[in-house]
Motif scaffolding. Structure first.
Motif, PDB file in Angstrom:
ATOM      1  N   GLN A 168       0.825  -1.201   0.000  1.00 45.17           N
ATOM      2  CA  GLN A 168       0.000   0.000   0.000  1.00 45.17           C
ATOM      3  C   GLN A 168       0.866   1.261   0.000  1.00 45.17           C
ATOM      4  O   GLN A 168       0.517   2.260  -0.639  1.00 45.17           O
ATOM      5  N   VAL A 169       1.990   1.216   0.694  1.00 46.95           N
ATOM      6  CA  VAL A 169       2.935   2.338   0.652  1.00 46.95           C
ATOM      7  C   VAL A 169       3.427   2.541  -0.777  1.00 46.95           C
ATOM      8  O   VAL A 169       3.449   3.666  -1.298  1.00 46.95           O
ATOM      9  N   ALA A 170       3.815   1.449  -1.422  1.00 46.45           N
ATOM     10  CA  ALA A 170       4.317   1.543  -2.793  1.00 46.45           C
ATOM     11  C   ALA A 170       3.257   2.104  -3.738  1.00 46.45           C
ATOM     12  O   ALA A 170       3.545   2.983  -4.563  1.00 46.45           O
ATOM     13  N   ALA A 171       2.031   1.608  -3.627  1.00 49.06           N
ATOM     14  CA  ALA A 171       0.963   2.064  -4.518  1.00 49.06           C
ATOM     15  C   ALA A 171       0.667   3.548  -4.297  1.00 49.06           C
ATOM     16  O   ALA A 171       0.457   4.305  -5.260  1.00 49.06           O
ATOM     17  N   LYS A 172       0.652   3.979  -3.044  1.00 51.07           N
ATOM     18  CA  LYS A 172       0.411   5.396  -2.738  1.00 51.07           C
ATOM     19  C   LYS A 172       1.476   6.280  -3.368  1.00 51.07           C
ATOM     20  O   LYS A 172       1.164   7.309  -3.989  1.00 51.07           O
ATOM     21  N   ALA A 178       3.212   9.571 -10.278  1.00 50.43           N
ATOM     22  CA  ALA A 178       2.628   9.669 -11.614  1.00 50.43           C
ATOM     23  C   ALA A 178       2.218  11.098 -11.943  1.00 50.43           C
ATOM     24  O   ALA A 178       2.012  11.429 -13.113  1.00 50.43           O
ATOM     25  N   LYS A 179       2.112  11.933 -10.915  1.00 48.61           N
ATOM     26  CA  LYS A 179       1.739  13.339 -11.104  1.00 48.61           C
ATOM     27  C   LYS A 179       2.954  14.259 -11.005  1.00 48.61           C
ATOM     28  O   LYS A 179       2.805  15.482 -10.979  1.00 48.61           O
ATOM     29  N   HIS A 182       9.082  15.108 -12.757  1.00 50.53           N
ATOM     30  CA  HIS A 182      10.497  14.788 -12.540  1.00 50.53           C
ATOM     31  C   HIS A 182      10.719  13.335 -12.132  1.00 50.53           C
ATOM     32  O   HIS A 182      11.867  12.918 -11.977  1.00 50.53           O
ATOM     33  N   ALA A 183       9.644  12.577 -11.936  1.00 52.10           N
ATOM     34  CA  ALA A 183       9.776  11.234 -11.362  1.00 52.10           C
ATOM     35  C   ALA A 183      10.363  10.240 -12.352  1.00 52.10           C
ATOM     36  O   ALA A 183      10.007  10.220 -13.536  1.00 52.10           O
ATOM     37  N   GLN A 184      11.239   9.394 -11.835  1.00 55.23           N
ATOM     38  CA  GLN A 184      11.834   8.337 -12.651  1.00 55.23           C
ATOM     39  C   GLN A 184      10.821   7.257 -12.984  1.00 55.23           C
ATOM     40  O   GLN A 184      10.714   6.813 -14.125  1.00 55.23           O
ATOM     41  N   LEU A 185      10.078   6.808 -11.992  1.00 60.95           N
ATOM     42  CA  LEU A 185       9.058   5.775 -12.193  1.00 60.95           C
ATOM     43  C   LEU A 185       7.696   6.439 -12.083  1.00 60.95           C
ATOM     44  O   LEU A 185       6.921   6.181 -11.162  1.00 60.95           O
ATOM     45  N   GLY A 186       7.406   7.315 -13.050  1.00 64.27           N
ATOM     46  CA  GLY A 186       6.200   8.123 -13.003  1.00 64.27           C
ATOM     47  C   GLY A 186       4.979   7.407 -13.538  1.00 64.27           C
ATOM     48  O   GLY A 186       4.303   7.906 -14.439  1.00 64.27           O
ATOM     49  N   SER A 327       5.681  13.833  -3.512  1.00 66.80           N
ATOM     50  CA  SER A 327       6.548  13.850  -4.696  1.00 66.80           C
ATOM     51  C   SER A 327       6.614  12.498  -5.388  1.00 66.80           C
ATOM     52  O   SER A 327       7.054  12.397  -6.532  1.00 66.80           O
ATOM     53  N   GLY A 328       6.186  11.458  -4.683  1.00 72.32           N
ATOM     54  CA  GLY A 328       6.389  10.086  -5.123  1.00 72.32           C
ATOM     55  C   GLY A 328       7.445   9.386  -4.281  1.00 72.32           C
ATOM     56  O   GLY A 328       7.605   8.180  -4.341  1.00 72.32           O
ATOM     57  N   GLY A 329       8.174  10.212  -3.495  1.00 67.16           N
ATOM     58  CA  GLY A 329       9.198   9.638  -2.626  1.00 67.16           C
ATOM     59  C   GLY A 329      10.350   9.033  -3.404  1.00 67.16           C
ATOM     60  O   GLY A 329      10.415   9.101  -4.631  1.00 67.16           O
ATOM     61  N   LEU A 330      11.268   8.447  -2.683  1.00 65.82           N
ATOM     62  CA  LEU A 330      12.385   7.757  -3.331  1.00 65.82           C
ATOM     63  C   LEU A 330      11.857   6.620  -4.180  1.00 65.82           C
ATOM     64  O   LEU A 330      12.411   6.285  -5.221  1.00 65.82           O
ATOM     65  N   LYS A 331      10.770   6.022  -3.732  1.00 66.10           N
ATOM     66  CA  LYS A 331      10.213   4.846  -4.390  1.00 66.10           C
ATOM     67  C   LYS A 331       9.813   5.130  -5.824  1.00 66.10           C
ATOM     68  O   LYS A 331      10.064   4.313  -6.720  1.00 66.10           O
ATOM     69  N   SER A 332       9.169   6.254  -6.078  1.00 61.70           N
ATOM     70  CA  SER A 332       8.686   6.563  -7.423  1.00 61.70           C
ATOM     71  C   SER A 332       9.485   7.687  -8.077  1.00 61.70           C
ATOM     72  O   SER A 332       9.860   7.587  -9.245  1.00 61.70           O
ATOM     73  N   LYS A 333       9.762   8.758  -7.332  1.00 62.68           N
ATOM     74  CA  LYS A 333      10.522   9.862  -7.932  1.00 62.68           C
ATOM     75  C   LYS A 333      11.949   9.432  -8.263  1.00 62.68           C
ATOM     76  O   LYS A 333      12.518   9.852  -9.264  1.00 62.68           O
TER      77      LYS A 333
END
Length: 394
Positions: A168-172, A178-179, A182-186, A327-333
């Motif tokens: 759930q953390v990852a999905a959030k 996605a918004k 600048h995100a790497q995994l947007g 921002s998406g955090g380290l996980k997504s940004k």
């Protein structure tokens, strides 16, 4: 001591950029920071610079700070390189604040950079590994993911945490990323995607782990004496706290908490004269999904063992009571090690300036950033407040 303010902040895209260098990425971030200053900014006003980087791949280990500041036109400006693993540029921001508060400088550039994707997988594992205890952990085969997997296992056993909470953390965070342009995994991922992904280090799957990234970020910190030249409603750095701890997990008494984060948060709240319940949003260090859950507790957002309940209730979603990692955090940004801490401040600056676009947290006036080195050997926390023009210098 004088108050310190963030008057501008910017970053490059985070991702894999084979045609870019660490100098060009830093230039992009610096130019974005300059462009973000509400009333304009002349780079000649910079009195000092502090740059964070680990130096992945071995590029320009010596004098890497002056290498980037000279490249962006800050010739002759005193520059110091900071290395505190993944918390390098978070500590660079802290050093900038100290320089301003002490009166040594009126305007300080704090930033960071890293290029990680041009090295082989084995080389990248090595460079990630140097942020942990080298002799008894890394050289015996423990990976960065393996370290956090041990922490996740202890936490899950103690508090009966289902792996779904990590997902759930990852999905959030992917929904937020996605918004973020600048995100790497947007892109978005579902809880089911994260649950069914390949296991990297049990219980962590691929979607519970941040990517390796290239990128840079820059923050402009100004004193109360000059801040009115740059912004009418500046962002005050209300509190700063830092802490450290033993580098190796085997040296610690408890793997289900990060004492360095607790100490850093306590000092930041004390300096800001607030409690954790007065924070409107937070950017926390989620190199792995378990790290975000630990941060909820280390930062005082909930009691021990309640982090899973917080994410399950949706409290840390963008529309929740305490949005985390908008921002998406380290996980997504993404997580370009030396740029991550300054990149968190970019998000705080945009949220408090009302320029975060689709990620905007309505009515936010106070935010927090939390940056961790390695598996908890060092941590730094900043508290930011938006001020009205008549409050500046009061």
């Amino acid at each position: 001591m004088r108050d310190a303010y963030v008057v501008g902040a910017g970053q490059s895209d985070f991702g894999a950029f084979p045609d870019e260098s660490y100098r060009s990425l830093f230039r992009t971030a610096f130019e974005a920071a300059v462009a973000s200053v509400p009333k304009g900014f002349d780079p000649a006003a910079v009195d000092e610079a502090v740059v964070g980087t680990l130096g992945v791949g071995g590029r320009q280990l010596g004098l890497s700070g002056p290498a980037v500041t000279e490249h962006v036109g800050l010739g002759g400006v005193p520059c110091t390189r900071v290395e505190n693993a993944c918390a390098a540029s978070g500590f660079a921001v802290r050093q900038a604040v100290q320089a301003v508060r002490s009166g040594m400088a009126d305007v300080v550039l704090a930033g960071g950079f890293e290029v990680m994707t041009d090295a082989s997988a084995d080389a990248t594992k090595y460079w990630l590994g140097v942020s942990g205890e080298t002799e008894w952990e890394r050289l015996s085969g423990t990976t960065f993911a393996g370290t956090y997997a041990q922490m996740a296992g202890v936490y899950a056993d103690r508090y009966d945490l289902p792996r779904e909470r990590l997902s759930q953390v990852a999905a959030k965070n992917h929904e937020n990323g996605a918004k973020n342009p600048h995100a790497q995994l947007g892109f978005e991922c579902s809880v089911e995607d994260a649950e069914s992904a390949p296991v990297v280090a049990d219980p962590l799957t691929l979607y519970h782990c941040c990517p390796t990234s290239d990128g840079a970020a820059c923050v402009l910190v100004a004193s109360e004496d000059v801040v009115a030249e740059y912004a009418d409603e500046p962002i005050r750095i209300a509190g700063v706290g830092a802490g450290s701890d033993r580098v190796g997990l085997f040296q610690r008494e408890d793997l289900a908490r990060i004492p360095a984060s607790e100490r850093a948060a306590e000092r930041a709240y004390e300096a800001a004269r607030i409690g954790p319940d007065e924070i409107d949003f937070a950017e926390v260090h989620d190199c792995f999904a378990i790290a975000e859950l630990l941060a909820y507790e280390d930062l005082g957002f909930c009691e021990r063992g309640e982090a899973g309940d917080l994410v399950a209730a949706g409290a840390t979603e963008r529309g929740g009571d305490l949005p985390v990692n908008t921002s998406g955090g380290l996980k997504s940004k993404g997580h370009p090690i030396g740029a991550t801490g300054a990149g968190q401040v970019v998000e705080a600056f945009e949220q408090l300036s009302g320029t975060a676009g689709e990620r905007q947290v309505a009515g936010a006036t106070r935010g927090l950033t939390h940056n961790v080195g390695g598996s908890g050997g060092a941590a730094v926390v900043h508290v930011f407040e938006r001020e009205e023009s008549e409050e500046v210098g009061a």
